[in-house]
Scaffold this active site. Structure first.
Site, PDB file in Angstrom:
ATOM      1  N   CYS A   2      40.094  22.321  45.955  1.00  9.91           N
ATOM      2  CA  CYS A   2      40.661  21.485  47.172  1.00  9.91           C
ATOM      3  C   CYS A   2      41.872  20.393  46.608  1.00  9.91           C
ATOM      4  CB  CYS A   2      39.800  20.615  47.869  1.00  9.91           C
ATOM      5  SG  CYS A   2      38.202  21.419  48.307  1.00  9.91           S
ATOM      6  N   ARG A  27      46.239  24.497  46.280  1.00  6.51           N
ATOM      7  CA  ARG A  27      45.033  24.410  45.543  1.00  6.51           C
ATOM      8  C   ARG A  27      43.802  24.694  46.713  1.00  6.51           C
ATOM      9  NH1 ARG A  27      44.628  20.702  41.436  1.00  6.51           N
ATOM     10  NH2 ARG A  27      42.216  20.431  41.836  1.00  6.51           N
ATOM     11  N   TRP A  78      39.532  24.326  50.138  1.00  7.05           N
ATOM     12  CA  TRP A  78      39.126  25.684  49.715  1.00  7.05           C
ATOM     13  C   TRP A  78      37.690  25.745  49.918  1.00  7.05           C
ATOM     14  CZ3 TRP A  78      36.684  28.407  45.436  1.00  7.05           C
ATOM     15  CH2 TRP A  78      36.815  29.908  45.580  1.00  7.05           C
ATOM     16  N   ASN A 104      36.406  16.707  46.791  1.00  7.94           N
ATOM     17  CA  ASN A 104      36.778  18.024  45.986  1.00  7.94           C
ATOM     18  C   ASN A 104      35.517  18.491  44.918  1.00  7.94           C
ATOM     19  OD1 ASN A 104      37.780  20.287  44.535  1.00  7.94           O
ATOM     20  ND2 ASN A 104      38.998  18.995  43.342  1.00  7.94           N
ATOM     21  N   GLY A 105      34.811  19.713  44.981  1.00  8.80           N
ATOM     22  CA  GLY A 105      33.735  19.655  44.185  1.00  8.80           C
ATOM     23  C   GLY A 105      32.595  20.196  45.059  1.00  8.80           C
ATOM     24  N   GLU A 490      47.169  43.643  33.179  1.00 12.91           N
ATOM     25  CA  GLU A 490      47.823  42.588  33.780  1.00 12.91           C
ATOM     26  C   GLU A 490      48.826  43.040  34.984  1.00 12.91           C
ATOM     27  OE1 GLU A 490      47.161  39.598  34.216  1.00 12.91           O
ATOM     28  OE2 GLU A 490      49.152  38.546  35.071  1.00 12.91           O
ATOM     29  N   LYS A 494      48.103  41.933  39.052  1.00 17.90           N
ATOM     30  CA  LYS A 494      49.055  41.574  39.659  1.00 17.90           C
ATOM     31  C   LYS A 494      49.416  42.281  41.063  1.00 17.90           C
ATOM     32  CE  LYS A 494      49.624  38.147  38.331  1.00 17.90           C
ATOM     33  NZ  LYS A 494      49.017  37.465  37.218  1.00 17.90           N
ATOM     34  N   GLU A 497      46.433  41.525  43.468  1.00 20.42           N
ATOM     35  CA  GLU A 497      46.321  40.474  44.151  1.00 20.42           C
ATOM     36  C   GLU A 497      47.289  40.071  44.987  1.00 20.42           C
ATOM     37  OE1 GLU A 497      46.015  37.105  41.624  1.00 20.42           O
ATOM     38  OE2 GLU A 497      47.314  38.059  40.158  1.00 20.42           O
ATOM     39  N   HIS A 513      39.233  60.884  29.060  1.00 21.09           N
ATOM     40  CA  HIS A 513      37.363  60.710  29.165  1.00 21.09           C
ATOM     41  C   HIS A 513      37.247  60.358  30.786  1.00 21.09           C
ATOM     42  CE1 HIS A 513      37.278  60.802  24.995  1.00 21.09           C
ATOM     43  NE2 HIS A 513      38.324  60.049  24.958  1.00 21.09           N
ATOM     44  N   LYS A 616      44.056  28.865  43.560  1.00 19.89           N
ATOM     45  CA  LYS A 616      44.718  28.562  42.397  1.00 19.89           C
ATOM     46  C   LYS A 616      43.503  28.108  41.453  1.00 19.89           C
ATOM     47  CE  LYS A 616      48.247  28.463  39.408  1.00 19.89           C
ATOM     48  NZ  LYS A 616      48.737  29.835  39.154  1.00 19.89           N
TER      49      LYS A 616
HETATM   50  C1  F6R Z   1      45.697  35.860  38.511  1.00 22.32           C
HETATM   51  C2  F6R Z   1      45.056  34.451  38.228  1.00 22.32           C
HETATM   52  C3  F6R Z   1      43.894  34.071  37.779  1.00 22.32           C
HETATM   53  C4  F6R Z   1      43.550  33.247  36.882  1.00 22.32           C
HETATM   54  C5  F6R Z   1      42.208  33.005  36.604  1.00 22.32           C
HETATM   55  C6  F6R Z   1      41.907  31.950  35.702  1.00 22.32           C
HETATM   56  O1  F6R Z   1      46.940  35.727  38.723  1.00 22.32           O
HETATM   57  O2  F6R Z   1      45.679  33.476  38.329  1.00 22.32           O
HETATM   58  O3  F6R Z   1      43.211  35.521  37.536  1.00 22.32           O
HETATM   59  O4  F6R Z   1      44.126  33.470  35.842  1.00 22.32           O
HETATM   60  O5  F6R Z   1      41.594  32.631  37.960  1.00 22.32           O
HETATM   61  O6  F6R Z   1      42.467  30.751  36.106  1.00 22.32           O
HETATM   62  P1  F6R Z   1      42.823  29.591  34.885  1.00 22.32           P
HETATM   63  O7  F6R Z   1      43.666  30.076  34.108  1.00 22.32           O
HETATM   64  O8  F6R Z   1      43.122  28.344  35.703  1.00 22.32           O
HETATM   65  O9  F6R Z   1      41.274  29.143  34.214  1.00 22.32           O
END
Ligand code: F6R
Length: 621
Positions: A2, A27, A78, A104-105, A490, A494, A497, A513, A616
């Site tokens: 949050c 956030r 969130w 938050n938390g 990766e 991308k 998501e 395989h 995030k």
């Molecule tokens: C994907 C993405 C997430 C973060 C993951 C770890 O684009 O952003 O997969 O990489 O949630 O987040 P951090 O790096 O903040 O620990």
């Protein structure tokens, strides 16, 4: 998770708070709310499920005149406890309506506290864990040793809470005072002239002040327009805090002319890589940011675990190739969420490298704590100054990518890969597995990368055109070998998501395989080619792999080094990137994949900054 903000000063608090929420919406965006003193002895509160725009519409309907005061708090949520509804939106108020809280938390002992309140017939109006805090403060304020004492009441309640929380309280009978506290979730104080701020991060107040104070674990700050005092939960003010000047400018936290933050962040990658390298090579040696480990301790390391989640995990997979090659230490890369539950073999000769953009990710934080419990050394690679993971680590290397607001990580991935290389070189230097001139040479090669990343960015327009062409595909596969394999993973993440498209990354050698059964006519397959010079054997094996999938009807999109003529006949679409040392190729090959995913998502009509179901910072396990 949050985003929370508090303001005391001379401006209309509503404007400051709403603006702060706008900057922190990344956030969480399940709901938003504000509580502002109304200037007539009361508290005006508005909260609404969904994005901040919903709250603003509600404020317009209700009339902003009610929110006349210059003390206020706000929250963008969130959801964890309780569904994302109006009634669960913060701020929460006590029964008198005079005290409000944002949180938050997670308050882990909220259930017994809730029962305690219910037994006293307190009317709890939400399903959240957060609401108990405000009722407990109201009770402490009404009666007993802290009666009439706002700060004392808050302290008394904080001492009873378990879990991870940042809490910000305001009280209508104490205009001009805000009480905020943190345990294991972030809280930063912004120091203005005649005004003070608290926020989950500096984005909350960056446009008003650059002077900030980082709070430590279990600290409470009381802000008024004229200043702040910091204590622990017992009210003792003999506690360490860290004032710092924010070197991110307002511009850095805005979109810079792009439709989305993420597109700006992709463009910022040359800078992110360059800034991450800055100052880390001095007097012929690699230096970390915070080094609480001696060279002897680094020499004693006999194995390395890398723990991280999502994109950060993929950066760790890249790191494995470099660290093993440079140090001859065995490296295991682990999803942080799996790490501690499988009883990994750790001791004081184990180095755990924890990679996290936010430094708050619960899975990674818990992996770090588990490692420390087992006496392992922890080195954090983090983008957020003073976040929990670097605070608990023995050594820290900060990625200097600046604020990453797009939920999907882009520039932080490149910055993490860069920082991880520095970690590998620091280890090689301490252990003597590389001569100083070799370390210097590797560093110089890294220093050349920002320019090459910029060159890739100059040539990605055809990638966008291709993305628009392929946007209706039901699925896309990604193939790579060696360091190209994590790049493939990766690229697939991308696309999943951002574009909500089925995408899978595979090690190309593994195709035969099983996964080759997925290939059918017209299926786009994106292939990351190894360098024909740097990895000739892998290059020729990859050519065979492409031939196999083309023969089965795949539409091949090949990312290859400039001058790689051998691959041309097998590429339905060729994306060229500059030649680079093999280990550094991920810094280049990832960029077209980010651009591809963003463009497919936009073509499909999605908000690339705020993909559905994601947040995030993921501060719950
Ligand atoms: C994907 C993405 C997430 C973060 C993951 C770890 O684009 O952003 O997969 O990489 O949630 O987040 P951090 O790096 O903040 O620990």
């Amino acid at each position: 998770m949050c985003g929370i903000v508090g303001y005391v000063g001379h401006r209309p608090a509503l404007d400051v708070v709403v603006e702060a929420l706008r900057r922190m919406e990344y956030r969480g965006y399940d709901s938003a709310g504000v509580a502002v003193l109304d200037g007539r002895g009361g508290l005006a509160v508005e909260r609404k499920a969904g994005r901040l725009a919903n709250l603003e519409a509600e404020l317009d309907d209700a009339g902003r005149d009610h929110f006349a005061g210059s003390t206020g708090i706000g929250h963008t949520r969130w959801a964890t406890h309780g569904r994302p509804t109006d009634r669960n939106a913060h701020p929460h108020r006590d029964a008198t309506g005079k005290i409000a809280v944002v949180h938050n938390g997670i308050i882990e002992n909220f259930a017994p506290l809730r029962h305690e309140l219910e037994a006293e017939h307190v009317d709890l109006r939400s399903d959240t864990d957060s609401e108990v805090a405000v009722h407990l403060v109201a009770r402490a304020y009404a009666d007993g040793p802290t009666a009439g004492d706002f700060v004392g009441s808050a302290l008394a309640v904080l001492r009873r809470l378990e879990g991870a929380f940042t809490l910000v309280f305001t009280h209508a009978d104490h205009p001009g005072t805000i009480v905020a506290a943190r345990r294991s979730t972030p809280l930063v104080v912004g120091v203005g002239e005649g005004e003070m701020f608290v926020g989950s991060d500096v984005a909350a107040f960056i446009e008003h002040t650059r002077e900030a104070v980082e709070l430590g674990q279990d600290q409470v700050v009381v802000i008024t327009a004229d200043g702040y005092t910091v204590t622990n939960f017992d009210g003792n003010d003999d506690v360490p805090t860290r004032p710092f000047t924010i070197d991110w400018d307002l511009e850095a936290a805005e979109k810079g002319g792009h439709d989305y933050f993420m597109l700006k962040e992709i463009e910022e990658q040359p800078q992110a890589v360059a800034d991450t390298l800055l100052g880390h090579f001095a007097n012929g040696r690699i230096v970390l940011d915070e080094q609480r480990l001696s060279d002897q301790e680094l020499r004693d390391v006999d194995k390395v675990f890398v723990v991280a989640c999502g994109t950060a995990y993929h950066s760790g997979l890249v790191a494995k190739y470099a660290i093993e090659h440079w140090t001859r230490l065995p490296v295991e890369v682990e999803l942080a969420s799996e790490f501690r539950y499988r009883d990994p073999v750790l001791d004081r000769s184990t180095l755990v490298v924890a990679i996290s953009q936010s430094g708050e990710t619960a899975d990674t934080l818990e992996a770090v704590r588990h490692a420390k419990d087992q006496k392992a050394r922890v080195l954090a690679v983090c983008n957020t100054n003073g976040a929990q993971i670097p605070r608990e680590a023995d050594a820290v290397l900060y990625t200097r990518a600046g604020p990453e607001i797009g939920v999907a990580s882009t520039k932080c991935f490149l910055a993490q890969v860069t920082a991880n290389y520095l970690v590998g070189l620091a280890l090689a230097q301490a252990r003597g597995t590389k001569y100083p001139d070799e370390v210097a040479r590797e560093y110089l090669e890294l220093e050349a990368m920002p320019q090459l990343v910029a060159r890739v960015l100059e040539t990605v327009e055809p990638v966008r055109a291709l993305a628009r062409e392929l946007a209706a595909s039901p699925a896309v596969l990604f193939l790579g070998r060696h360091v190209g394999y994590p790049v493939a993973l990766e690229g697939a993440l991308k696309l999943k998501e951002l574009a909500y498209m089925h995408a899978e990354g595979f090690a190309a050698g593994e195709l035969k395989h099983g996964p080759i059964a997925l290939i059918e006519d017209g299926l786009p397959v994106i292939v990351v080619m190894p360098s024909p010079k740097g990895r000739a054997v892998l290059h020729s094996k990859m050519l065979s792999n492409i031939r196999e999938i083309q023969a089965r009807g795949a539409r091949t999109v090949v990312i290859a080094e400039e001058g790689d003529e051998a691959v041309r006949p097998f590429a339905n679409h060729l994306i060229e990137i500059p030649a680079s040392p093999t280990l550094l190729q991920p810094l280049l090959a990832t960029v077209p994949l980010q651009v591809f995913a963003a463009e497919v998502a936009q073509t499909r009509g999605y908000d690339v900054d705020k993909p559905r179901n994601l947040a995030k910072s993921v501060t719950v396990e």
